[in-house]
Design an enzyme around this catalytic site. Structure first.
Site, PDB file in Angstrom:
ATOM      1  N   HIS A  15      -8.520   1.888   4.540  1.00 47.87           N
ATOM      2  CA  HIS A  15      -7.425   2.845   4.369  1.00 47.87           C
ATOM      3  C   HIS A  15      -6.735   3.109   5.710  1.00 47.87           C
ATOM      4  O   HIS A  15      -7.182   2.663   6.763  1.00 47.87           O
ATOM      5  CB  HIS A  15      -7.906   4.163   3.728  1.00 47.87           C
ATOM      6  CG  HIS A  15      -8.623   5.091   4.654  1.00 47.87           C
ATOM      7  ND1 HIS A  15      -8.787   6.426   4.381  1.00 47.87           N
ATOM      8  CD2 HIS A  15      -9.212   4.886   5.858  1.00 47.87           C
ATOM      9  CE1 HIS A  15      -9.448   7.001   5.367  1.00 47.87           C
ATOM     10  NE2 HIS A  15      -9.728   6.102   6.264  1.00 47.87           N
ATOM     11  N   CYS A  34      -8.299   6.973  12.150  1.00 50.18           N
ATOM     12  CA  CYS A  34      -7.903   6.729  10.754  1.00 50.18           C
ATOM     13  C   CYS A  34      -6.406   6.442  10.636  1.00 50.18           C
ATOM     14  O   CYS A  34      -5.916   6.122   9.555  1.00 50.18           O
ATOM     15  CB  CYS A  34      -8.318   7.895   9.857  1.00 50.18           C
ATOM     16  SG  CYS A  34     -10.070   7.840   9.410  1.00 50.18           S
ATOM     17  N   HIS A  40      -8.603   0.206   8.522  1.00 53.59           N
ATOM     18  CA  HIS A  40     -10.011   0.115   8.925  1.00 53.59           C
ATOM     19  C   HIS A  40     -10.829   0.461   7.698  1.00 53.59           C
ATOM     20  O   HIS A  40     -10.306   1.038   6.735  1.00 53.59           O
ATOM     21  CB  HIS A  40     -10.309   1.088  10.074  1.00 53.59           C
ATOM     22  CG  HIS A  40     -10.075   2.501   9.664  1.00 53.59           C
ATOM     23  ND1 HIS A  40      -8.825   3.066   9.645  1.00 53.59           N
ATOM     24  CD2 HIS A  40     -10.920   3.426   9.166  1.00 53.59           C
ATOM     25  CE1 HIS A  40      -8.907   4.291   9.176  1.00 53.59           C
ATOM     26  NE2 HIS A  40     -10.161   4.548   8.865  1.00 53.59           N
ATOM     27  N   HIS A  42     -14.343   1.927   5.503  1.00 54.68           N
ATOM     28  CA  HIS A  42     -15.453   2.873   5.425  1.00 54.68           C
ATOM     29  C   HIS A  42     -16.407   2.386   4.339  1.00 54.68           C
ATOM     30  O   HIS A  42     -15.983   1.784   3.347  1.00 54.68           O
ATOM     31  CB  HIS A  42     -14.973   4.269   5.036  1.00 54.68           C
ATOM     32  CG  HIS A  42     -14.199   4.963   6.102  1.00 54.68           C
ATOM     33  ND1 HIS A  42     -14.795   5.535   7.201  1.00 54.68           N
ATOM     34  CD2 HIS A  42     -12.871   5.198   6.231  1.00 54.68           C
ATOM     35  CE1 HIS A  42     -13.868   6.088   7.964  1.00 54.68           C
ATOM     36  NE2 HIS A  42     -12.673   5.895   7.412  1.00 54.68           N
ATOM     37  N   ASP A  80     -13.556  -0.731  -4.942  1.00 53.49           N
ATOM     38  CA  ASP A  80     -14.409  -1.518  -4.053  1.00 53.49           C
ATOM     39  C   ASP A  80     -13.682  -2.726  -3.465  1.00 53.49           C
ATOM     40  O   ASP A  80     -13.021  -3.474  -4.187  1.00 53.49           O
ATOM     41  CB  ASP A  80     -15.658  -1.991  -4.802  1.00 53.49           C
ATOM     42  CG  ASP A  80     -16.703  -2.586  -3.870  1.00 53.49           C
ATOM     43  OD1 ASP A  80     -16.847  -2.084  -2.731  1.00 53.49           O
ATOM     44  OD2 ASP A  80     -17.373  -3.559  -4.268  1.00 53.49           O
ATOM     45  N   HIS A  81     -13.795  -2.875  -2.141  1.00 49.83           N
ATOM     46  CA  HIS A  81     -13.164  -3.970  -1.398  1.00 49.83           C
ATOM     47  C   HIS A  81     -11.645  -3.981  -1.552  1.00 49.83           C
ATOM     48  O   HIS A  81     -11.019  -5.046  -1.549  1.00 49.83           O
ATOM     49  CB  HIS A  81     -13.775  -5.322  -1.773  1.00 49.83           C
ATOM     50  CG  HIS A  81     -15.119  -5.516  -1.141  1.00 49.83           C
ATOM     51  ND1 HIS A  81     -16.242  -4.849  -1.577  1.00 49.83           N
ATOM     52  CD2 HIS A  81     -15.520  -6.268  -0.093  1.00 49.83           C
ATOM     53  CE1 HIS A  81     -17.269  -5.196  -0.821  1.00 49.83           C
ATOM     54  NE2 HIS A  81     -16.866  -6.055   0.093  1.00 49.83           N
ATOM     55  N   GLU A 125     -17.574   9.866   3.445  1.00 46.50           N
ATOM     56  CA  GLU A 125     -16.779   8.863   4.148  1.00 46.50           C
ATOM     57  C   GLU A 125     -17.632   8.246   5.266  1.00 46.50           C
ATOM     58  O   GLU A 125     -17.527   7.060   5.566  1.00 46.50           O
ATOM     59  CB  GLU A 125     -15.510   9.488   4.724  1.00 46.50           C
ATOM     60  CG  GLU A 125     -14.507   8.460   5.204  1.00 46.50           C
ATOM     61  CD  GLU A 125     -13.163   9.078   5.503  1.00 46.50           C
ATOM     62  OE1 GLU A 125     -12.247   8.950   4.666  1.00 46.50           O
ATOM     63  OE2 GLU A 125     -13.018   9.698   6.568  1.00 46.50           O
TER      64      GLU A 125
HETATM   65 NI    NI Z   1     -10.790   6.398   8.051  1.00 49.12          NI
END
Ligand code: NI
Length: 136
Positions: A15, A34, A40, A42, A80-81, A125
């Site tokens: 995200h 972020c 990047h 998580h 997911d992914h 997160e």
């Molecule tokens: Ni982040």
């Protein structure tokens, strides 16, 4: 008698937190790492809490296999992914913050399970940063 049952699940996703109307500097200041323009990832972890009446015959609040499958189909397969900003329509114009992802997961699961259950979602997160919806 109402009992709470819990199921853990997880997904990995990328995200970026960013506000369109703000300067680059303001975005960096507010969102730090972020705000990375290249996104990047998580490793998100979820605790799904489901409150309901214990069925007098089965002894279950909910069949955990059914709950597991619903989480997989409705939440994990969707997130997911994925790049949340780009691939998840709900985040086209809404920041995919831990809070907003948590609200989305809650909306999806509450809708899927129906009114006889009260769903609460806790979303990690990172192991140290997490949120919960609804807030108690
Ligand atoms: Ni982040």
């Amino acid at each position: 008698m109402k009992v709470a049952v819990f199921r853990k699940a997880h997904f990995n996703a990328a995200h970026r937190l960013h506000v369109e109307g703000w300067s680059d500097e303001q975005n960096r200041e507010e969102f730090g790492k972020c705000n990375n323009p290249h996104y990047h990832g998580h490793n998100y972890a979820m605790d799904i809490k489901v409150v309901g009446e214990v069925d007098p015959i089965t002894g279950y609040v909910i069949d955990m296999k059914y709950l597991k499958d619903i989480i997989k189909e409705k939440v994990e397969d969707k997130l997911d992914h994925k790049n949340l900003n780009i691939e998840v329509p709900e985040f086209k114009t809404v920041n995919p913050s831990c809070e907003n992802i948590c609200i989305l997961i809650h909306t999806i699961l509450q809708e899927a399970l129906g009114k006889k259950y009260e769903v609460t979602v806790r979303l990690y997160e990172t192991p140290r940063n997490y949120c919960e919806y609804p807030a108690s």
